[in-house]
Design an enzyme around this catalytic site. Structure first.
Site, short mmCIF file in Angstrom:
data_model
loop_
_atom_site.label_atom_id
_atom_site.label_comp_id
_atom_site.label_asym_id
_atom_site.label_seq_id
_atom_site.Cartn_x
_atom_site.Cartn_y
_atom_site.Cartn_z
N LEU A 227 -15.41 -46.47 60.29
CA LEU A 227 -16.67 -45.88 59.82
C LEU A 227 -17.20 -46.53 58.54
O LEU A 227 -16.53 -46.55 57.52
CB LEU A 227 -16.45 -44.38 59.58
CG LEU A 227 -17.71 -43.59 59.23
CD1 LEU A 227 -18.65 -43.51 60.40
CD2 LEU A 227 -17.33 -42.22 58.71
N ASP A 228 -18.43 -47.01 58.59
CA ASP A 228 -19.08 -47.62 57.42
C ASP A 228 -18.31 -48.82 56.87
O ASP A 228 -18.50 -49.21 55.73
CB ASP A 228 -19.27 -46.59 56.29
CG ASP A 228 -20.31 -45.54 56.67
OD1 ASP A 228 -21.04 -45.77 57.65
OD2 ASP A 228 -20.39 -44.52 55.99
N GLU A 229 -17.43 -49.40 57.68
CA GLU A 229 -16.64 -50.52 57.20
C GLU A 229 -16.92 -51.80 57.99
O GLU A 229 -16.15 -52.76 57.92
CB GLU A 229 -15.15 -50.18 57.27
CG GLU A 229 -14.71 -49.09 56.32
CD GLU A 229 -14.70 -49.54 54.87
OE1 GLU A 229 -14.28 -50.69 54.61
OE2 GLU A 229 -15.12 -48.76 54.01
#
Lengths: 283, 283, 283, 283
Positions: A227-229
Site C-alpha cells: 500500500l502506497d509503496e
C-alpha cells in the site's frame, strides 16, 4: 497522426543504440525525440524511449513490429510500440473529494490530456453531476470492505467492456485487493499526500500541523500490493507555515495533489514512464 | 579517465543517430549518456551530446577523430570531441563583490568543479587574499574605460600564457570590447541580476524595491557584443516581499547569482551546452 | 460572520499600535491576526492590517467607525474598515482565452473564493457557455479601438447596476481608457506574462523561445494609466528548457497565470493588499 | 545598536496587544517590526515578537524588564527580552562532513551571521584546518558510545567556559544523551536529510534512489530526546530524477542541508523562533 513510440529495457551492452537506430532508418522512421539511461554502462540495465514519425503507420504497424523481433531477441529486450493514433482509454475512480477528478476533466476538456475517458466509477454519488455534464458515463458502485470482491468483479467487468488501458485513482478511498492489483500491474496510478517526515495513519494533516511542518507534499505512484509503496512517478511540495491550520494545509495539499496527478497522467499518456523494480524512469 | 564527449550540430535528416552509434560501436566505445534534440524532424536543426567510455583514449584520440570526419562531412556537422582527462582551464575575472568568486572557489575546493583555475584577474585588490590563500595566482590589472585596450592586451596575454579554455566573469564590472569578445566567442560566461519586469540601467535593486517586485532573479549567459543579451545558460529566482528593502534584495540576489553561475560553469565543464543562434541547448 | 478588518496607512510615529489596540480592546474586539510594516521607524510610512472579531458587527458598525475618527485624525491616517459579512462583488472581464476565467470560476465554485460574481463581460462569445452554465449573467459587448468610449460607457453602467466592488481582467485583451482606469483606481486587477528579460511587444513567447529563456513568469498587478506598469500584487515563474517550443511555453505560461491571478484575487477579497505609491504591501 | 526584541507567549485574551504597545510607548520604544499569532482567538495560545528601538538600552535594560513584570503577570506570560548589542555565542559541533560547517563559516565571514563563534568541537580532525585558519579555537574530542558521558562532560565544561548560548550540530554524527539535551532545552539546532516518504535507518540515499524519489529534502529542528523528532524550524527540497544516483542525491542533499541550516541559524540569531509544544512559530 503518424507518430509512434518505442520503449526498450534490456541489459546494457555495446551496439543497442546502433542496432535500433539502424532499424528505424531502414523503415523510413524519423526520430523526433530519443532518451536513454543506463544504470551502469558495464553490466547495468539499459532503458530507452524513442518517439518517431513514419508514414502509413496503421498499415505498416505489423511489419514494423515483426521486423523488430530479431533485434529484441539479440539484446534480450523488454519492448513495446505505442501508436499516437491509438488513443489510450483511461478510467477514473473517485470517492467524495473531487479536486483531482476536476483537474483531470479540466485538462481533458481543454485538450491537454489526449485520452479517452470512457467512464468514471465511484463509491459515492458526489461526482455524478460533473461527470455526466461532460457526457461521460458515471457508474455508482457502493463499496466497503465486506463486499470488496463483488465490487471489484463489477469494476473488472466494466474495465473489460470499455477496453480500459489504465486506471487513475483520483482520491478513491477504497483498498484494492491483491488480485485486482495483480490484474492491472503498473496500470493503476494513485495520488496521495506526502510529508517530511511521513505521518503514517489517520489524520495526517492534523499531525503535520502539530509537528509544525514547513512543507506539504503529494506523491503519485503506481499501485502495488504494498500500500502506497509502489514506484513513484512524480512528487511535489508547497510551503506552509505556522499560520496554516490543518484545514489550510489540507487545501494546500489538495492543490499539489491536483498538479502532481495531472503530470503523472500526462506522462503515462505520452508513454514516458518505464517501471524498473520499484522505481520509475521518466523520460 | 576513459570518458569523452561528442557534441554534434547539423541539419536534421534520417540516419544521423544510426551512423554515429554504429561508428561508436565499431570503436568499442560504450555510450554512457546520450541526449538529442531537433527543432523540427523535417528540415530542422539536430543537436546531440553523447558521453562515452573507451579504453586508451589518450592514444586512440587521433584515430577516433580522423575516422569521424567522413560521417561529419556526410551530414554537414559542426562537431567536437572533448576528453575528460583533459581538464579544462578556467580563468576567473572579478571586481569588488566576491560572492560569486567565493562560490566557485568553494565548489572547486570541495571537488565539485573539475576544472583547473590557473589564475584570477581583477581590477581591484579585494579578492587577492582569498585567491592567494588557495595557491592560485592573482593578477591585479587596474581598469577604466580610457585604458580598455591596454588592459585587455594584458589580459589576453595572460589567457594565452596560461592556455585558458574559457573565462568566467564572476561580477567583473568592466565592459569588454567587441574585439575581446570576438576573440573568445562563446567562451565567456557572465552572471547578472534579473527582474520581472526588467530594470535596465543604474540602481536596479532600488527600482525593483520601488516597484514592489515579488521575485528577484539572476541570469547566466554567454557574452556577446550585445551587452547582457547573449545566449542564456541558466536562470533562477527567489521570492521577496515588501519587508525586503533594496539592501535585502541585493543580498538575496547575490545568493541566487552564486548558485546560477555555479550551475552554468558546471554545465560548461561537462560540455553540456551547445549554442545555436542566440540560444543554448543544455543537455 | 462577526469578522472585520481594519487597514491603516499613516506616517510612522510612536503610539499608533498602542492607540489602535486600546481602541479595539474597549470595543470588545478580539484581534485574530495583525500585521504591520514600516518603511522606516523614524519618519517612514506605517501600514497595518488587523483582522478582528466582535459581536453584532452589523449593528455596531457605525459606532465603531465613528469612534475611530479621532484616532485616525490624531495620526493622519488613511483607513478603512471591511466586514466579512459584506461579500465583495467582483466583475470578470475576459476575451477569447478562458484559462484564467476557468480557474476563478472553479475556485469560486469550490468555495475558495468568497466573492459574489454578479456578471462576466466579454468582447467575444467564447466564454458564454461556461459562464451561463453556472448561472452567472454574461454580457457580450463587442469592442475595438474605434468604439472604446461607447463600450466603456456600457461597461460602467453595468458595473454601477450591479454595484461592483472591483474588476478582474482575466485576459481581457482591450486597452482601457485613462478615464475608465481613473474611475476604478486600484480596483482593477490584471494578469500578464512576464519574462527575464522582458519581451515587450508582440509575440513574446516566440521571442522568449528564440532567446532560450529558462524561466516563464506571470505578474498580477493593479491597472494604472501606465500600461502593465501598475503596482505588482503577485508574481511567479515556472522552469522551461530548450525542448519547450513557443507553443509549450505559452501553455506553461497560462498555467502560471491561472495560479498567480487566483492568489491576487484571494488577497484582494481578504483585504490583504495596501497600495502605496507604485507598490503593494501584501499582508 | 539600540535594537531589542520582546518575545511573548500566553493564553490569548483581549487586551494583550494594547497593554504591550502602551508599555513600549511609555518607555519611548519605537516598534520596528511586530508579528503575532494566535492558535484560536477564543481560548487559544497567543504568541508575539516585537522588535523595537530605544535609546540607551544598555542602561535602561533593567528598568525596562522590571516594569514589564506586572504586565507579564497579568496575562500569565512566558516572555524574554533580547538585545542586539549582546551578540549571541554559538558553538558548532561537526564530524567529518564539512559542508554545513563551511556554509556557516562563510556566512559568518561575510557578515550575514551576526554571532560569535567562540569554538568548534569535533570528534574528528577534518575540520581543524578550516576552523583554525579563521582564528576560531578547535577542540578535538574523540567520541564513541562507550565514552559518551566523559565526552559530554568535556563538552559541557567548554560550553560553560565559553558562555555558549546555543549549539549548532552541523552534521555531528554522535547521539546526545538525554541529560545533555535536557541541559540545553531548545538550544541545540540539528540538520538532517528528509525524504518523501521517509527512509528511516541506514543508507537513506541508497534507499531513496532504489525507490526512485523525485525530491530530496532537508529538515532543521531543535533536538529533543526523541531522536530527529524535535520541533521543525525549516525544511526545503530539491528535485532529482532517475539519472541521479545515490551519490548525486547525497551531493544535492548536502546542498539543501547547507541552506536550510543557515536559515534556521539566522532565525535563531534574530530571535524569530518560539517553540510551542512540539512545533515552532517562526516570525
Amino acid at each position: 497522426q503518424n507518430k509512434a513510440r518505442l520503449l526498450i529495457h534490456c541489459p546494457d551492452q555495446p551496439g543497442i543504440v546502433s542496432a535500433v537506430s539502424e532499424y528505424l532508418y531502414q523503415h523510413d522512421a524519423n526520430i523526433i525525440e530519443s532518451s536513454q539511461y543506463t544504470t551502469d554502462p558495464k553490466g547495468g540495465e539499459f532503458f530507452m524511449r524513442i518517439e518517431f514519425e513514419a508514414g502509413d503507420l496503421d498499415s505498416k504497424k505489423e511489419e514494423l513490429e515483426e521486423k523488430f523481433i530479431p533485434i529484441a531477441k539479440q539484446f534480450a529486450m523488454d519492448w513495446r510500440f505505442s501508436y499516437v493514433y491509438q488513443v489510450k482509454k483511461m478510467a477514473i475512480f473517485v470517492s467524495k473529494e473531487l479536486h483531482c477528478l476536476r483537474e483531470l476533466l479540466w485538462e481533458w476538456q481543454s485538450g491537454d490530456l489526449t485520452a479517452d475517458i470512457p467512464l468514471v466509477i465511484s463509491n459515492h454519488e458526489q461526482a455524478r453531476e460533473i461527470v455526466e455534464s461532460l457526457g461521460i458515463p458515471f457508474y455508482y458502485i457502493p463499496a466497503n470492505k465486506d463486499i470488496r470482491k463483488q465490487v471489484e468483479a463489477k469494476q473488472l467487468q466494466l474495465l473489460k467492456d470499455y477496453q480500459i488501458d489504465f486506471i487513475v485513482l483520483a482520491r478513491y478511498m477504497q483498498i484494492l485487493t491483491p488480485d485486482f492489483v495483480a490484474a492491472q500491474k503498473h496500470r493503476i496510478i494513485n495520488i496521495h499526500h506526502s510529508f517530511l517526515p511521513a505521518f503514517v495513519g489517520a489524520k495526517p494533516y492534523e499531525r503535520a500541523y502539530e509537528r509544525g511542518v514547513k512543507l506539504i507534499g503529494a506523491t503519485s505512484h503506481f499501485v502495488t500490493d504494498d500500500l502506497d509503496e509502489g514506484p513513484i512517478i512524480e512528487q511535489d511540495i508547497s510551503r506552509v507555515d505556522h499560520r496554516d491550520n490543518s484545514e489550510d494545509m489540507k487545501k494546500i495539499g489538495q492543490s499539489i495533489e491536483r498538479s502532481v496527478l495531472a503530470r503523472a497522467v500526462k506522462w503515462q499518456l505520452d508513454d514516458r514512464i518505464i517501471v524498473h523494480k520499484n522505481k520509475t524512469i521518466v523520460f
